[in-house]
Design an enzyme around this catalytic site. Structure first.
Site, PDB file in Angstrom:
ATOM      1  N   ASN A  24      47.989  34.209  34.920  1.00  0.00           N
ATOM      2  CA  ASN A  24      48.854  33.333  35.709  1.00  0.00           C
ATOM      3  C   ASN A  24      49.398  32.242  34.778  1.00  0.00           C
ATOM      4  OD1 ASN A  24      50.053  31.655  37.569  1.00  0.00           O
ATOM      5  ND2 ASN A  24      48.144  31.006  38.549  1.00  0.00           N
ATOM      6  N   TRP A  25      50.665  32.398  34.382  1.00  0.00           N
ATOM      7  CA  TRP A  25      51.221  31.481  33.382  1.00  0.00           C
ATOM      8  C   TRP A  25      51.704  30.173  34.013  1.00  0.00           C
ATOM      9  CZ3 TRP A  25      54.631  35.568  30.297  1.00  0.00           C
ATOM     10  CH2 TRP A  25      53.772  36.534  29.762  1.00  0.00           C
ATOM     11  N   LYS A  26      51.666  30.101  35.314  1.00  0.00           N
ATOM     12  CA  LYS A  26      52.072  28.897  36.065  1.00  0.00           C
ATOM     13  C   LYS A  26      53.438  28.401  35.563  1.00  0.00           C
ATOM     14  CE  LYS A  26      47.227  27.953  36.865  1.00  0.00           C
ATOM     15  NZ  LYS A  26      46.185  26.993  37.134  1.00  0.00           N
ATOM     16  N   HIS A 111      48.237  30.077  46.134  1.00  0.00           N
ATOM     17  CA  HIS A 111      47.458  29.422  45.066  1.00  0.00           C
ATOM     18  C   HIS A 111      47.162  27.977  45.481  1.00  0.00           C
ATOM     19  CE1 HIS A 111      46.358  27.710  41.222  1.00  0.00           C
ATOM     20  NE2 HIS A 111      46.147  28.939  40.800  1.00  0.00           N
ATOM     21  N   GLU A 184      39.043  31.243  43.971  1.00  0.00           N
ATOM     22  CA  GLU A 184      39.272  30.225  42.949  1.00  0.00           C
ATOM     23  C   GLU A 184      38.854  28.868  43.495  1.00  0.00           C
ATOM     24  OE1 GLU A 184      42.560  31.281  39.842  1.00  0.00           O
ATOM     25  OE2 GLU A 184      43.376  30.147  41.497  1.00  0.00           O
ATOM     26  N   SER A 231      38.880  28.598  35.079  1.00  0.00           N
ATOM     27  CA  SER A 231      38.324  28.417  33.728  1.00  0.00           C
ATOM     28  C   SER A 231      37.677  29.685  33.167  1.00  0.00           C
ATOM     29  CB  SER A 231      37.314  27.263  33.712  1.00  0.00           C
ATOM     30  OG  SER A 231      37.941  26.065  34.109  1.00  0.00           O
ATOM     31  N   GLY A 252      44.332  31.450  34.053  1.00  0.00           N
ATOM     32  CA  GLY A 252      45.454  30.549  33.778  1.00  0.00           C
ATOM     33  C   GLY A 252      45.513  30.221  32.308  1.00  0.00           C
TER      34      GLY A 252
END
Ligand code: PGA
Length: 275
Positions: A24-26, A111, A184, A231, A252
């Site tokens: 997930n590159w946000k 999210h 998450e 994390s 992430g």
């Protein structure tokens, strides 16, 4: 004498499954760096794709170009969000069909950063999930409690509620493809601290029970997979994948560079899952 007919077993035989790793590159990369990362991954992680299902979720503006970079690899394309309507006056939104045009088959929904900063509600998440499934997407529904909820002892209730509300209108006929539930915990998302693998597994069991309550055991196991996010790095991914209910990770920070993501995938691809 006619042979007695073999009774069909009520239970589904456990199937070997490969881990699912979603990057997930946000909103961390621009077009140039997203394309560079995608190109690097297509050259490196593709070698692990038989042992690990790899999915990347770039920012909307990079979906098209990233899709082109990974087209000839086994890496799959995911959006970070989706809207529930197909078409119309919805400024700023992107429909499932428009995402499909770009080669997307996966979408992240709900999210915690969207719940927290953009007012995304359980009702919106439910509509998005329903729309995604109607259009043949594999939704990755994010659920997780805040630090305050955990400390107050309401973590499990919160997560079970989020699962139930995200699927309120998702009847069994809509379950043609897998649904991924990403646990998450909000407090574990970097720069937070990773959740203990035992705690992640305990919550995955709460999620599974919520699914069983809604769909019964066979459907709950056949159509839903649970992954962990928060994390995750190459040094802890195998601890999560070692847990029975956890079959993948939503990553992430450590998915933002070729070296760190490749290392993580390399470790994950050595994990054998039986589900
Ligand atoms: P993180 O993010 O790996 O940087 O903690 C995970 C996520 O929010 O999806």
């Amino acid at each position: 004498m006619t042979k007695p007919r073999k009774k069909k077993s009520k239970f589904v035989k456990p199937q070997p499954q490969i881990p699912l790793i979603v990057g997930n590159w946000k909103m961390n990369l621009d077009l140039r760096t997203s394309v560079k990362l995608a190109r690097g991954l297509a050259n490196t992680v593709d070698t692990y794709s038989k042992k690990c299902q790899i999915v990347v979720a770039p920012t909307f503006t990079a979906l098209d170009q990233v899709g082109k970079e990974i087209k000839n690899s086994n890496i799959e394309l995911c959006s970070q969000d989706v809207f529930w309507e197909a078409k119309g006056n919805f400024t700023g939104e992107v429909s499932p069909e428009q995402l499909r045009d770009l080669g997307c088959d996966w979408t992240i929904i709900g999210h915690s950063e969207r719940r927290q900063h953009l007012g995304e509600t359980d009702d919106m998440i439910d509509r998005k999930t329903t729309a995604a499934l109607r259009h043949g997407f594999t939704p990755i529904i994010c659920v997780g409690e805040t630090r305050e909820q955990r400390n107050a002892g309401s973590g499990e209730l919160t997560v079970a509620y989020q699962v139930r509300s995200a699927l309120r209108y998702v009847g069994t006929p809509l379950l043609k493809q897998k649904v991924i539930i990403a646990y998450e915990p909000v407090w574990s998302i970097s720069p937070g601290l990773p959740c203990e693998p035992e705690d992640a597994e305990a919550m995955a069991m709460v999620i599974r029970q919520a699914l069983i309550d809604q769909y019964e055991a066979r459907m709950a196991y056949q159509h839903f997979s649970i992954i962990y996010g928060g994390s995750v790095s190459h040094s802890n991914v195998s601890d999560y994948l070692a847990k029975d209910e956890i079959v993948g990770a939503l990553v992430g920070h450590d998915s933002l560079e070729v070296a760190s993501f490749t290392k993580l995938i390399q470790v994950a691809s050595r994990s054998k899952l039986i589900v």
